[in-house]
Design an enzyme around this catalytic site. Structure first.
Site, PDB file in Angstrom:
ATOM      1  N   HIS A 136       0.850  -1.197   0.000  1.00  0.00           N
ATOM      2  CA  HIS A 136       0.000   0.000   0.000  1.00  0.00           C
ATOM      3  C   HIS A 136       0.883   1.243   0.000  1.00  0.00           C
ATOM      4  O   HIS A 136       1.025   1.937   1.008  1.00  0.00           O
ATOM      5  CB  HIS A 136      -0.926   0.002   1.212  1.00  0.00           C
ATOM      6  N   HIS A 138       1.729   4.927  -1.601  1.00  0.00           N
ATOM      7  CA  HIS A 138       1.491   6.139  -2.382  1.00  0.00           C
ATOM      8  C   HIS A 138       2.871   6.654  -2.775  1.00  0.00           C
ATOM      9  O   HIS A 138       3.627   7.122  -1.915  1.00  0.00           O
ATOM     10  CB  HIS A 138       0.771   7.202  -1.548  1.00  0.00           C
ATOM     11  N   LYS A 219      -6.016  -0.417  -8.731  1.00  0.00           N
ATOM     12  CA  LYS A 219      -6.513   0.109  -7.467  1.00  0.00           C
ATOM     13  C   LYS A 219      -7.792   0.879  -7.774  1.00  0.00           C
ATOM     14  O   LYS A 219      -7.820   1.764  -8.636  1.00  0.00           O
ATOM     15  CB  LYS A 219      -5.485   1.037  -6.822  1.00  0.00           C
ATOM     16  N   HIS A 221     -10.414   3.387  -6.012  1.00  0.00           N
ATOM     17  CA  HIS A 221     -10.404   4.285  -4.855  1.00  0.00           C
ATOM     18  C   HIS A 221     -11.623   5.191  -4.880  1.00  0.00           C
ATOM     19  O   HIS A 221     -12.009   5.709  -5.923  1.00  0.00           O
ATOM     20  CB  HIS A 221      -9.129   5.125  -4.858  1.00  0.00           C
ATOM     21  N   ASP A 223     -12.029   8.188  -3.987  1.00  0.00           N
ATOM     22  CA  ASP A 223     -11.834   9.559  -4.447  1.00  0.00           C
ATOM     23  C   ASP A 223     -11.964   9.680  -5.963  1.00  0.00           C
ATOM     24  O   ASP A 223     -12.146  10.781  -6.491  1.00  0.00           O
ATOM     25  CB  ASP A 223     -10.466  10.081  -3.997  1.00  0.00           C
ATOM     26  N   HIS A 248     -10.360   0.578  -2.171  1.00  0.00           N
ATOM     27  CA  HIS A 248     -10.686   1.496  -1.076  1.00  0.00           C
ATOM     28  C   HIS A 248     -12.142   1.873  -1.336  1.00  0.00           C
ATOM     29  O   HIS A 248     -12.438   2.600  -2.278  1.00  0.00           O
ATOM     30  CB  HIS A 248      -9.741   2.699  -1.147  1.00  0.00           C
ATOM     31  N   HIS A 274      -6.835  -1.186   4.141  1.00  0.00           N
ATOM     32  CA  HIS A 274      -7.282  -0.675   5.452  1.00  0.00           C
ATOM     33  C   HIS A 274      -8.731  -1.094   5.727  1.00  0.00           C
ATOM     34  O   HIS A 274      -9.638  -0.265   5.822  1.00  0.00           O
ATOM     35  CB  HIS A 274      -7.094   0.840   5.586  1.00  0.00           C
ATOM     36  N   HIS A 322      -6.890  13.599   2.107  1.00  0.00           N
ATOM     37  CA  HIS A 322      -8.033  13.536   1.196  1.00  0.00           C
ATOM     38  C   HIS A 322      -8.556  14.913   0.803  1.00  0.00           C
ATOM     39  O   HIS A 322      -9.699  15.059   0.399  1.00  0.00           O
ATOM     40  CB  HIS A 322      -9.131  12.644   1.789  1.00  0.00           C
ATOM     41  N   ARG A 338     -15.245   8.210   9.631  1.00  0.00           N
ATOM     42  CA  ARG A 338     -14.210   7.208   9.395  1.00  0.00           C
ATOM     43  C   ARG A 338     -13.422   6.836  10.639  1.00  0.00           C
ATOM     44  O   ARG A 338     -12.810   5.767  10.685  1.00  0.00           O
ATOM     45  CB  ARG A 338     -13.243   7.701   8.302  1.00  0.00           C
ATOM     46  N   ASP A 362       0.439   2.540   3.770  1.00  0.00           N
ATOM     47  CA  ASP A 362      -0.310   3.727   3.339  1.00  0.00           C
ATOM     48  C   ASP A 362       0.605   4.947   3.403  1.00  0.00           C
ATOM     49  O   ASP A 362       0.265   5.995   3.946  1.00  0.00           O
ATOM     50  CB  ASP A 362      -1.555   3.933   4.195  1.00  0.00           C
TER      51      ASP A 362
END
Length: 569
Positions: A136, A138, A219, A221, A223, A248, A274, A322, A338, A362
């Site tokens: 994971h 980024h 992935k 996600h 967003d 996610h 997660h 985010h 969350r 992450d």
């Protein structure tokens, strides 16, 4: 044969069968299950020792002789906790067992022959593990890579293009051009690397193009919009190309609730990031998917282990990662939904039960890239202190729990992403990505890291000193980091489709390029020591978590092991 005391033996050759080793300052005790080195025939390098010409070293060069032998190592692996010599040849683990000169010594295997071409590394008193795998990532900053490497991680999987807002929030390298740049940038680093493409698209052609451009999976996600349609299309293409899909899910439940996501997945294998939910996912009950047979559930390290500070630090992390604004009421409500102490408290327990299978970071996006290994062992120790020994343990040790937690950042992420043929464990035939630890510093500070069979990082003293040990001693890059050696010592993982089409030649890559395999024909039952399935429910009002009808929780720790004691500065 002369006999010596066990204390003398351990000081000379390291622990043997039945000896116990404490891991760092934890309460975790590893017991040596077997010793393959053969008493009286042990290898030992140095003046007046056995690893000399005509003794444990053969005079006769042969095609089997090793490039490197690690002597008398205590191997801690999902395959066992045992002592052996480790032979390395052509960058891979060639043999594990009794090494030496088969013309002079009993029990020496052909694939552990020591000859004139063999280098020696003294493993006595050290623990050897496989390099860690963080799935994971980024890729926000390249500086993450040496930071992770120094912690014992030798493989990083994720996505990104640098500090763009999309990368700050999502582990995605979108599109052919961005993948090209990242695959080329990977050439620089001492780290195995693989990149995830954007799975948020209800268009098979755009998804397939990214896999053929070198991505090892998708992935999806929230967003970018984790809709049931995107989930279905990504899985369809993944099944066609044999790559993994990581997800996610939709915190706000806009496109559907957890039941809708599971319906879209439709029994197909998926790696859930997660899975507790503080890092993102259906509020408040994404954690329930961890019990399903087709889900490979992971944690990210901010929520493990659960401590008195966990809840407080998450709000600011979430706002930054985010792209939220504390002055906007809806953004604050999104963040509040969350961060649930009840589900975070349950997460530690689910790890101890083997329901959660993987740990990851992450990195720089609500996670610390250099703490995957440390936090995994802190969680194991916290759970032992709170809940006692696991019922599966045999003997007066913690071997089962140790194998369970080690598997979470080694073999299981390797299986999940189709790279277990190459890395993830200390087994013959696998790439020699190995981490050597002093037991006192286990899980915090490696002594040395071997990458592709060559020393890449080590604690090293003053370069102007007369010996290697004078202060200041700190991590320094070794020769595997430099020149063209780094191309041989490291791997870039790509899809089979990209590999078959010659992505290495197309992009002019010099590193090893290898394809991922068998990502789709796996289930939770393939997760070593972490294959437990169960019916999990979350009370929608109190957020309490129930496994097969029984509430599970844990207390927040006010002190953890492997912490400030090891990091004075």
């Amino acid at each position: 044969m002369k006999k010596i005391s066990r204390k003398e033996y351990v000081s000379m050759y390291g622990p043997t069968t039945g000896d116990k080793v404490r891991l760092g300052d934890t309460d975790l005790i590893a017991e040596v299950e077997h010793d393959y080195t053969i008493y009286g025939e042990e290898l030992k390098f140095g003046g007046g020792k056995t690893l000399r010409e005509g003794m444990s070293q053969s005079n006769n060069p042969s095609k089997e002789e090793l490039d490197l032998i690690i002597t008398n190592a205590l191997i801690v692996d999902y395959t066992g906790i045992y002592k052996a010599d480790i032979g390395i040849k052509d960058g891979k683990i060639a043999g594990i067992g009794k090494g030496g000169n088969k013309d002079m010594q009993d029990g020496v295997k052909n694939n552990l022959s020591v000859g004139p071409a063999t280098e020696a590394l003294a493993g006595e008193g050290l623990i050897v593990t496989a390099g860690g795998i963080d799935t994971h990532i980024h890729f926000i900053s390249p500086q993450q890579i040496p930071t992770a490497f120094a912690s014992g991680v030798t493989t990083m999987i994720g996505g990104g293009t640098g500090p763009a807002d999309g990368t700050n929030a999502t582990t995605i390298t979108p599109g052919r051009r961005n993948l090209k740049w990242m695959l080329r940038a990977a050439e620089e680093y001492s780290m195995n690397l693989g990149f995830l493409a954007k799975g948020n698209a209800s268009n098979d052609a755009s998804l397939a193009d990214q896999i053929e451009a070198g991505a090892i999976g998708f992935k999806i996600h929230e967003d970018w919009g984790t809709t049931p349609s995107a989930i279905n299309h990504a899985l369809d293409v993944a099944d066609k190309y044999d790559v993994q899909v990581a997800i996610h899910t939709d915190t706000l439940n806009e496109a559907g609730c957890v039941e809708d996501t599971m319906a879209a997945i439709a029994g197909r294998t998926m790696h859930t990031f997660h899975t507790e939910g503080a890092g993102g996912g259906h509020a408040p009950d994404i954690i329930k998917v961890a019990g399903e047979h087709n889900i490979l559930p992971a944690s990210t390290n901010p929520t493990i282990p659960f401590t008195v500070n966990t809840e407080a630090e998450h709000m600011d992390m979430l706002m930054v990662c985010h792209h939220l604004d504390k002055s906007i009421k809806e953004d604050v409500q999104f963040a509040d939904s969350r961060i649930r102490p009840q589900t975070i408290a349950a997460e530690d327990t689910l790890h101890d039960m083997g329901i959660f299978s993987i740990t990851s970071s992450d990195s720089q996006a609500m996670g610390r890239v250099g703490e995957v290994i440390t936090r995994t062992w802190q969680t194991a120790d916290k759970n032992k202190k709170e809940f006692g020994r696991l019922k599966e343990e045999k003997g007066d040790n913690d071997n089962f729990r140790i194998k369970r937690y080690l598997s979470k950042y080694t073999i299981n992420p390797a299986i999940a992403h189709g790279i277990s043929e190459y890395v993830g464990s200390v087994e013959v035939g696998k790439v020699a990505d190995l981490v050597l630890w002093s037991p006192a510093f286990f899980g915090v500070k490696p002594n040395m890291i071997i990458k592709g069979g060559f020393i890449a990082l080590s604690q090293m003293g003053d370069a102007n000193a007369s010996i290697p040990t004078p202060q200041p001693v700190y991590y320094r890059e070794m020769f595997a980091h430099h020149g063209k050696a780094k191309y041989d010592a490291n791997i870039t993982f790509v899809s089979q489709a990209a590999y078959d089409k010659g992505i290495k030649e197309e992009l002019g890559l010099e590193r090893q390029v290898l394809p991922v395999k068998n990502c789709r024909n796996i289930t939770k039952k393939d997760m070593q020591f972490n294959d437990t399935t169960a019916h999990i429910e979350v009370n929608p009002e109190t957020y309490h978590v129930f496994v097969d009808g029984k509430e599970v929780t844990s207390k927040p720790a006010n002190k953890v092991s492997l912490a400030q004691l090891f990091s004075i500065f």
